[in-house]
Design a protein around this motif. Sequence first.
Motif, PDB file in Angstrom:
ATOM      1  N   ALA A  33       0.016   1.546   4.867  1.00 45.74           N
ATOM      2  CA  ALA A  33      -0.196   2.089   3.563  1.00 45.74           C
ATOM      3  C   ALA A  33       1.083   1.872   2.660  1.00 45.74           C
ATOM      4  O   ALA A  33       1.148   1.679   1.554  1.00 45.74           O
ATOM      5  N   ALA A  34       2.255   2.100   3.329  1.00 41.19           N
ATOM      6  CA  ALA A  34       3.486   1.967   2.590  1.00 41.19           C
ATOM      7  C   ALA A  34       3.617   0.547   1.938  1.00 41.19           C
ATOM      8  O   ALA A  34       4.099   0.248   0.734  1.00 41.19           O
ATOM      9  N   VAL A  35       3.344  -0.350   2.864  1.00 47.54           N
ATOM     10  CA  VAL A  35       3.399  -1.809   2.401  1.00 47.54           C
ATOM     11  C   VAL A  35       2.416  -2.104   0.985  1.00 47.54           C
ATOM     12  O   VAL A  35       2.790  -2.609   0.142  1.00 47.54           O
ATOM     13  N   MET A  36       1.386  -1.556   1.249  1.00 49.28           N
ATOM     14  CA  MET A  36       0.161  -1.661  -0.002  1.00 49.28           C
ATOM     15  C   MET A  36       0.587  -0.768  -1.254  1.00 49.28           C
ATOM     16  O   MET A  36       0.552  -1.509  -2.464  1.00 49.28           O
ATOM     17  N   VAL A  37       1.543   0.139  -1.039  1.00 51.55           N
ATOM     18  CA  VAL A  37       1.633   1.035  -2.418  1.00 51.55           C
ATOM     19  C   VAL A  37       3.172   0.684  -2.765  1.00 51.55           C
ATOM     20  O   VAL A  37       3.132   0.783  -4.046  1.00 51.55           O
ATOM     21  N   LEU A  38       4.119   0.548  -1.696  1.00 55.95           N
ATOM     22  CA  LEU A  38       5.361   0.190  -2.247  1.00 55.95           C
ATOM     23  C   LEU A  38       5.818  -1.182  -2.563  1.00 55.95           C
ATOM     24  O   LEU A  38       6.924  -1.347  -2.996  1.00 55.95           O
ATOM     25  N   TYR A  39       5.074  -2.088  -1.993  1.00 65.06           N
ATOM     26  CA  TYR A  39       5.264  -3.386  -2.265  1.00 65.06           C
ATOM     27  C   TYR A  39       4.320  -4.087  -3.001  1.00 65.06           C
ATOM     28  O   TYR A  39       4.405  -4.718  -4.035  1.00 65.06           O
ATOM     29  N   ALA A  40       2.891  -4.035  -2.324  1.00 59.87           N
ATOM     30  CA  ALA A  40       1.916  -4.811  -2.903  1.00 59.87           C
ATOM     31  C   ALA A  40       1.534  -4.718  -4.286  1.00 59.87           C
ATOM     32  O   ALA A  40       1.252  -5.528  -5.302  1.00 59.87           O
ATOM     33  N   LEU A  41       1.209  -3.284  -4.641  1.00 54.16           N
ATOM     34  CA  LEU A  41       0.799  -3.151  -6.108  1.00 54.16           C
ATOM     35  C   LEU A  41       1.920  -3.409  -6.927  1.00 54.16           C
ATOM     36  O   LEU A  41       3.107  -3.475  -6.686  1.00 54.16           O
ATOM     37  N   ASN A  42       1.452  -3.587  -8.138  1.00 55.59           N
ATOM     38  CA  ASN A  42       2.547  -3.954  -9.335  1.00 55.59           C
ATOM     39  C   ASN A  42       3.527  -5.152  -9.059  1.00 55.59           C
ATOM     40  O   ASN A  42       4.538  -5.373  -9.206  1.00 55.59           O
ATOM     41  N   ASN A  43       2.606  -6.158  -8.371  1.00 50.84           N
ATOM     42  CA  ASN A  43       3.063  -7.714  -8.203  1.00 50.84           C
ATOM     43  C   ASN A  43       4.227  -7.547  -7.265  1.00 50.84           C
ATOM     44  O   ASN A  43       5.302  -8.284  -7.826  1.00 50.84           O
ATOM     45  N   GLY A  44       4.224  -6.968  -6.325  1.00 53.52           N
ATOM     46  CA  GLY A  44       5.301  -7.230  -5.339  1.00 53.52           C
ATOM     47  C   GLY A  44       6.449  -6.017  -5.820  1.00 53.52           C
ATOM     48  O   GLY A  44       7.383  -6.142  -4.861  1.00 53.52           O
ATOM     49  N   LYS A  45       6.317  -5.116  -6.549  1.00 52.76           N
ATOM     50  CA  LYS A  45       7.380  -4.150  -6.955  1.00 52.76           C
ATOM     51  C   LYS A  45       7.071  -2.836  -6.753  1.00 52.76           C
ATOM     52  O   LYS A  45       7.725  -1.928  -6.604  1.00 52.76           O
ATOM     53  N   GLY A  46       5.780  -2.490  -6.181  1.00 49.83           N
ATOM     54  CA  GLY A  46       5.314  -1.216  -5.940  1.00 49.83           C
ATOM     55  C   GLY A  46       5.092  -0.260  -7.338  1.00 49.83           C
ATOM     56  O   GLY A  46       5.465  -0.632  -8.315  1.00 49.83           O
ATOM     57  N   ILE A  47       4.392   0.976  -7.084  1.00 52.46           N
ATOM     58  CA  ILE A  47       3.947   1.535  -8.026  1.00 52.46           C
ATOM     59  C   ILE A  47       5.189   2.291  -8.559  1.00 52.46           C
ATOM     60  O   ILE A  47       6.006   2.790  -8.140  1.00 52.46           O
ATOM     61  N   ASN A  48       4.816   2.598  -9.935  1.00 57.93           N
ATOM     62  CA  ASN A  48       5.965   3.595 -10.638  1.00 57.93           C
ATOM     63  C   ASN A  48       5.200   5.037 -10.786  1.00 57.93           C
ATOM     64  O   ASN A  48       3.988   5.130 -10.475  1.00 57.93           O
ATOM     65  N   LYS A  49       6.075   6.051 -10.906  1.00 56.21           N
ATOM     66  CA  LYS A  49       5.509   7.395 -10.944  1.00 56.21           C
ATOM     67  C   LYS A  49       4.672   7.638 -12.188  1.00 56.21           C
ATOM     68  O   LYS A  49       5.005   6.991 -13.067  1.00 56.21           O
ATOM     69  N   GLY A  50       3.673   8.283 -12.061  1.00 54.85           N
ATOM     70  CA  GLY A  50       2.537   8.302 -13.039  1.00 54.85           C
ATOM     71  C   GLY A  50       1.715   7.513 -12.993  1.00 54.85           C
ATOM     72  O   GLY A  50       0.660   7.372 -13.772  1.00 54.85           O
ATOM     73  N   ASP A  51       1.819   6.267 -12.335  1.00 56.41           N
ATOM     74  CA  ASP A  51       0.646   5.201 -12.245  1.00 56.41           C
ATOM     75  C   ASP A  51      -0.515   5.587 -11.617  1.00 56.41           C
ATOM     76  O   ASP A  51      -0.517   6.422 -10.623  1.00 56.41           O
TER      77      ASP A  51
END
Length: 404
Positions: free
Chosen positions: A12-30
């Motif tokens: 889950a961490a890989v998907m949310v903190l890396y994969a989303l946002n083109n390898g940068k992870g999500i931002n607060k509020g996304d």
Amino acid sequence: MNIDESLLKKYAAVMVLYALNNGKGINKGDTVFLVGQECSKDLYIAVAKEIYAAGGNVITNYLPDNIRTQSLTRYLLQHGNDEQLSFFANSYWQGIVDAIDHILFIIAEPDIHVFEGLPSSKISMMNSARAPYMAMREKKEQAGKLSWTLCLYGTQSMADEAGLTLEEYWEQIIEACYLREDDPVTKWKQVQREIETIKDKLDALAIEKLHVKGDDVDLEILIGKHRKWLSGGGKNIPSFEIFTSPDWRGTNGSIQFNQPLYYSGKRIAGVSLQFENGVVVASSATENEDALKEMIAQENADKVGEFSLTDKRHSRITRFMATTLFDENMGGAFGNTHIALGNAYKDTFAGDMSVVTDAQWAEMGYNSCPKVHTDIVSTANRIVTATVADGSEKIIYRNGMFVL
């Protein structure tokens, strides 16, 4: 099979903190549109919790398992009329796209042959109805306001199809996604940097065309103007491939594929294609050829939208997995080469894609086919030779590795 909770949390961490946002992870509020079937519930919940922990929001698309005895989709295909098969709730899906920043798909097939015995034409009609949704997504992605990613949840049906036990199947997932690393997010960012080094070298060559040669292939591919190469950059987990969207008009020759593909719930194997001036003029398959021809018959699905290479030094995938996400990233003895029929990835444009008109995309030879983007993979040994701007030739790939 119960997956260890710590592995699920890392996944889950890989998907949310890396994969989303083109390898940068999500931002607060996304806001993330999270899509998955009930068989993937433990990973689905782990991902949702990770999104919330990162300060994000979740719109859920949690679906009942698509199995033959209970599948609503199969029921619709069997009993629905053409109007029902073509139904598309435009306002609903436009609202979803407007409301989200990211899409995260958990691929899980509880019954990989759920559509077995059904006419390919009906499946294609149903799939075609979702073309406007893909166009909505693509428009927002081109504006830099939407990212998406995919990951795999192993099921018994998928393991059976691949000829593996469920434990062996999950072992490929765990290894390929670096889930035994203490910090898999950091590991992915390191691997991405290594792959981008290769990508940058390809861009620096200013390649005009490629010649793919092997025992089962003799194919020329025109790269076209204003192109760059891309790596997964988080869009797929795992992703080791390096790809571009060529000028479809310059594809000529023949190619065979030793890996099956899955289209509309059907396994298609032994695919051979013949191209003339960018168009498939002959196609065959040893298994479910009707499904292959039905796919190619979709508007512009007879043209190439992607060409890709995977370096075996990065990929830990060593077995056929019966899903494109893994099979297009296979390492093994010779890496893999693959093409996709159908829609081109416009983010391979070496400029600001948000200002390019539809007419300009067409002028540059970017294939437009919102209904289809189907990867077809071979792990056979190929030599890829590039012709660069001054007319000289350079081998860029052999024995499953880039040689730059």
